[in-house]
Scaffold this motif. Structure first.
Motif, PDB file in Angstrom:
ATOM      1  N   TYR A   1      -3.010  -3.194  -1.400  1.00 41.38           N
ATOM      2  CA  TYR A   1      -3.800  -2.076  -0.886  1.00 41.38           C
ATOM      3  C   TYR A   1      -2.907  -1.091  -0.136  1.00 41.38           C
ATOM      4  O   TYR A   1      -2.945   0.116  -0.378  1.00 41.38           O
ATOM      5  N   LEU A   2      -2.113  -1.616   0.790  1.00 34.93           N
ATOM      6  CA  LEU A   2      -1.266  -0.743   1.607  1.00 34.93           C
ATOM      7  C   LEU A   2      -0.208  -0.041   0.769  1.00 34.93           C
ATOM      8  O   LEU A   2       0.100   1.130   0.993  1.00 34.93           O
ATOM      9  N   LEU A   3       0.333  -0.745  -0.191  1.00 38.07           N
ATOM     10  CA  LEU A   3       1.367  -0.165  -1.044  1.00 38.07           C
ATOM     11  C   LEU A   3       0.799   0.959  -1.908  1.00 38.07           C
ATOM     12  O   LEU A   3       1.399   2.024  -2.030  1.00 38.07           O
ATOM     13  N   LEU A   4      -0.373   0.740  -2.482  1.00 38.79           N
ATOM     14  CA  LEU A   4      -0.946   1.705  -3.422  1.00 38.79           C
ATOM     15  C   LEU A   4      -1.854   2.742  -2.769  1.00 38.79           C
ATOM     16  O   LEU A   4      -2.129   3.781  -3.365  1.00 38.79           O
ATOM     17  N   ARG A   5      -2.281   2.503  -1.546  1.00 37.88           N
ATOM     18  CA  ARG A   5      -3.131   3.491  -0.869  1.00 37.88           C
ATOM     19  C   ARG A   5      -2.374   4.801  -0.676  1.00 37.88           C
ATOM     20  O   ARG A   5      -2.946   5.883  -0.809  1.00 37.88           O
TER      21      ARG A   5
END
Length: 193
Positions: free
Chosen positions: A131-135
């Motif tokens: 989530y954090l990487l792709l957000r």
């Protein structure tokens, strides 16, 4: 009149910090009960790939850990990465947690090695990571891009965890948790809205 001393934790039970505190206390409490009362047998409620009568393991697996070392290895990433998820939008935390756990569990049940059992919260951890990487990619806000960069700098080695490189480690849970986190990033991004 002197000012009151600062508080370490907020008083309101609705503050997002309590979400993380609750999850960590719950995981450690379950592990203590598992070891103390059940002699570790609760892990038998994990995910058994492609066994229809064991589908409920998808719900229980994230709460079960093989030993305290396994739980400790998941605790700090839950606090750090889960905390970063909450910094963006506190409400998104439960969506990311739920989708990551569900994707991790279903994916593991579908493609996991036969005659194996899968347990642990690492699928959720990898969901937070995804989530954090792709957000940052989907949202493109300064905060999201900065969080993505920090996550890749400090946790980039997690990417190896989605590959079948370590025996006894559920790379399937990691991979599908990561996918669940990525889907969460897409669904919750401003562009998707």
């Amino acid at each position: 009149m002197p000012s009151p001393p600062p508080q370490l934790l907020p008083r309101s039970p609705y503050n997002p910090v309590w979400n993380l505190v609750t999850i960590v206390v719950l995981l450690w409490g379950i592990q203590l009960v598992n070891v103390g009362l059940f002699d570790g047998r609760l892990i038998l409620n994990g995910i058994y790939p492609r066994q229809l009568d064991e589908l409920q393991g998808i719900l229980w697996a994230p709460f079960l850990h093989g030993d305290f070392g396994h739980l400790l290895a998941n605790t700090f990433p839950i606090i750090i990465l889960g905390g970063l998820v909450m910094l963006g939008q506190a409400e998104d935390f439960w969506v990311v947690t739920g989708l990551s756990a569900l994707a991790s569990g279903l994916g593991t049940w579908l493609v996991g090695a036969p005659n194996s059992i899968h347990i642990g919260a690492s699928g959720v951890v990898f969901g937070y990571f995804g989530y954090l990487l792709l957000r940052g990619y989907f949202d493109r806000s300064a905060f999201s891009v900065t969080a993505s960069l920090l996550v890749i700098i400090f946790y980039g080695s997690f990417l190896w965890g989605v590959l079948p490189t370590q025996p006894g480690v559920s790379w399937e849970g990691h991979l599908f948790g990561f996918i669940g986190g990525g889907v969460s990033a897409w669904l919750l991004s401003k562009s998707a809205r």
